[in-house]
Design a protein around this motif. Structure first.
Motif, PDB file in Angstrom:
ATOM      1  N   ASP A   1      42.416  12.040  13.517  1.00 64.22           N
ATOM      2  CA  ASP A   1      40.879  12.419  14.372  1.00 64.22           C
ATOM      3  C   ASP A   1      40.464  13.771  13.777  1.00 64.22           C
ATOM      4  O   ASP A   1      40.861  15.175  14.062  1.00 64.22           O
ATOM      5  CB  ASP A   1      41.628  12.369  15.746  1.00 64.22           C
ATOM      6  N   LEU A   2      39.110  14.309  12.985  1.00 62.92           N
ATOM      7  CA  LEU A   2      39.754  15.192  12.836  1.00 62.92           C
ATOM      8  C   LEU A   2      38.342  16.125  13.436  1.00 62.92           C
ATOM      9  O   LEU A   2      37.327  17.149  12.744  1.00 62.92           O
ATOM     10  CB  LEU A   2      39.546  15.574  11.129  1.00 62.92           C
ATOM     11  N   ARG A   3      37.339  15.498  14.587  1.00 60.42           N
ATOM     12  CA  ARG A   3      36.222  15.768  14.707  1.00 60.42           C
ATOM     13  C   ARG A   3      36.379  17.193  15.807  1.00 60.42           C
ATOM     14  O   ARG A   3      37.543  17.849  15.978  1.00 60.42           O
ATOM     15  CB  ARG A   3      36.064  14.589  15.850  1.00 60.42           C
ATOM     16  N   TRP A   4      35.096  17.715  15.719  1.00 64.71           N
ATOM     17  CA  TRP A   4      34.846  18.913  16.531  1.00 64.71           C
ATOM     18  C   TRP A   4      36.025  18.690  18.473  1.00 64.71           C
ATOM     19  O   TRP A   4      36.309  17.939  18.667  1.00 64.71           O
ATOM     20  CB  TRP A   4      33.945  20.031  16.909  1.00 64.71           C
ATOM     21  N   GLY A   5      36.344  19.548  18.898  1.00 63.65           N
ATOM     22  CA  GLY A   5      36.687  19.305  20.845  1.00 63.65           C
ATOM     23  C   GLY A   5      35.995  19.291  21.750  1.00 63.65           C
ATOM     24  O   GLY A   5      36.539  19.042  22.810  1.00 63.65           O
ATOM     25  N   ARG A   6      34.425  18.509  21.413  1.00 65.76           N
ATOM     26  CA  ARG A   6      33.828  18.133  22.645  1.00 65.76           C
ATOM     27  C   ARG A   6      33.555  16.121  22.204  1.00 65.76           C
ATOM     28  O   ARG A   6      32.372  15.977  22.015  1.00 65.76           O
ATOM     29  CB  ARG A   6      33.184  18.938  21.961  1.00 65.76           C
ATOM     30  N   SER A   7      34.619  15.635  21.603  1.00 65.51           N
ATOM     31  CA  SER A   7      34.137  14.308  21.974  1.00 65.51           C
ATOM     32  C   SER A   7      34.003  13.497  22.830  1.00 65.51           C
ATOM     33  O   SER A   7      33.829  12.360  23.039  1.00 65.51           O
ATOM     34  CB  SER A   7      35.405  13.818  21.726  1.00 65.51           C
ATOM     35  N   ASP A   8      33.465  14.392  23.822  1.00 64.08           N
ATOM     36  CA  ASP A   8      32.733  13.637  24.981  1.00 64.08           C
ATOM     37  C   ASP A   8      31.852  13.985  25.304  1.00 64.08           C
ATOM     38  O   ASP A   8      31.341  12.811  25.777  1.00 64.08           O
ATOM     39  CB  ASP A   8      34.253  14.326  25.776  1.00 64.08           C
ATOM     40  N   ILE A   9      31.040  14.367  24.493  1.00 65.41           N
ATOM     41  CA  ILE A   9      29.932  14.758  25.288  1.00 65.41           C
ATOM     42  C   ILE A   9      29.492  13.976  23.164  1.00 65.41           C
ATOM     43  O   ILE A   9      29.679  13.750  22.543  1.00 65.41           O
ATOM     44  CB  ILE A   9      29.181  16.419  24.183  1.00 65.41           C
ATOM     45  N   LYS A  10      28.287  13.272  24.070  1.00 66.87           N
ATOM     46  CA  LYS A  10      27.886  12.106  22.865  1.00 66.87           C
ATOM     47  C   LYS A  10      26.734  13.014  22.195  1.00 66.87           C
ATOM     48  O   LYS A  10      25.320  12.575  21.609  1.00 66.87           O
ATOM     49  CB  LYS A  10      27.078  10.709  23.797  1.00 66.87           C
TER      50      LYS A  10
END
Ligand code: PMP
Length: 284
Positions: free
Chosen positions: A138-147
């Protein structure tokens, strides 16, 4: 040709034009929602609106449209496009501005776009066949809770899955599964517990995830919101994903290992049916 909604107007899709200076285009500075449509009606619209409000708040975006206006736009698009089954996509970006990392002044116009897309939801072949997935970091940024509309890593991961002959990927951070590229990830343990990762900044609070959890509790099934590894998922009896336009799809293979007997499992099939019953009961 579809009719789409752009900044207050319903226009043919070929006439819907957005500036090259739109911050959505330039910085992925925007958020979105996708609501399923069954029988020409919206599934859990208010839950999507609540998440939209949360995303807007986290991004300091102030949308002037209220619930009734947004619902009316959704319904008008469904009617104009004679959509029976599929989705309504809504995107709000921080509007148009000369290139500048800093936000424009509060009150500057946002860009609001909505369109419909037809999709087979109830009778989807993947629901019967089940998906094969691969694990990826999982190389996404740190706010995957925001759509947010910043979905490049999801695209890259789906491409990697396709290159390996799989349907999708589950993402692994610090050894633990967070979620799928565009869905929430669930497993069912040998003693019948339904397990999914607890909410945090590392994953999206899926609307389908939330509705399914409510159904699991309502039917006295055991729920565990906790971290689990790819190895535990491979050894689970069943696995599945949830998302607004898939509802629930079984996962039958993880990194080449069959899950259970490699076929969609009975509890997953039951949960899909419970969710379909829920969706048909709440459509508005
Ligand atoms: N996680 C991610 C990363 C997603 O993109 C999505 C779907 N947009 C989901 C989970 C599922 O959310 P929902 O059930 O609200 O569609």
């Amino acid at each position: 040709m579809r009719t789409v909604y752009l900044n207050g107007e319903f226009v043919p899709e070929s006439e819907a034009k957005i500036s090259v200076f739109d911050r959505g285009f330039m910085f992925a500075d925007g958020i979105y929602e996708v609501t399923a449509v069954l029988q020409g009606r919206l599934v859990d619209f208010d839950l999507h609106l609540a998440r939209l409000a949360r995303s807007l708040g986290e991004m300091a975006l102030q949308l002037s449209l209220d619930r009734e206006q947004l619902l009316a736009i959704h319904q008008e698009l469904i009617t104009r496009n004679q959509l029976q089954e599929g989705l309504v996509y809504m995107q709000v970006s921080r509007g148009v501005q000369d290139r500048n990392f800093l936000y424009p002044p509060v009150g500057s116009p946002l860009t609001v776009v909505l369109y419909t897309q037809a999709k087979v939801v109830l009778d989807s072949p993947l629901a019967k066949r089940g998906m094969s997935i691969i694990g990826l970091p999982d190389l996404r940024w740190g706010r995957s809770d925001i759509k947010t509309t910043q979905l490049l890593y999801a695209c890259m991961a789906k491409e990697q899955a396709r290159a390996q002959g799989a349907d999708d990927a589950w993402l692994v951070k610090d050894g633990w599964i967070t979620e799928g590229t565009s869905n929430n990830a669930f497993i069912i343990t040998h003693d019948g517990a339904v397990v999914t990762r607890e909410l945090s900044r590392a994953l999206l609070p899926g609307i389908t995830r939330g509705a399914l959890i409510a159904l699991v509790k309502e039917h006295d099934l055991r729920l565990e919101e906790r971290a689990y590894t790819l190895e535990e998922a491979q050894g689970a009896t069943e696995a599945f994903i949830t998302s607004s336009t898939s509802f629930i799809y079984p996962v039958v293979n993880i990194d080449g290992h069959p899950v259970g007997d490699g076929k969609p499992g009975p509890l997953t099939r039951r949960l899909r049916q419970l969710y379909i019953d829920h969706a048909l009961a709440v459509i508005a």
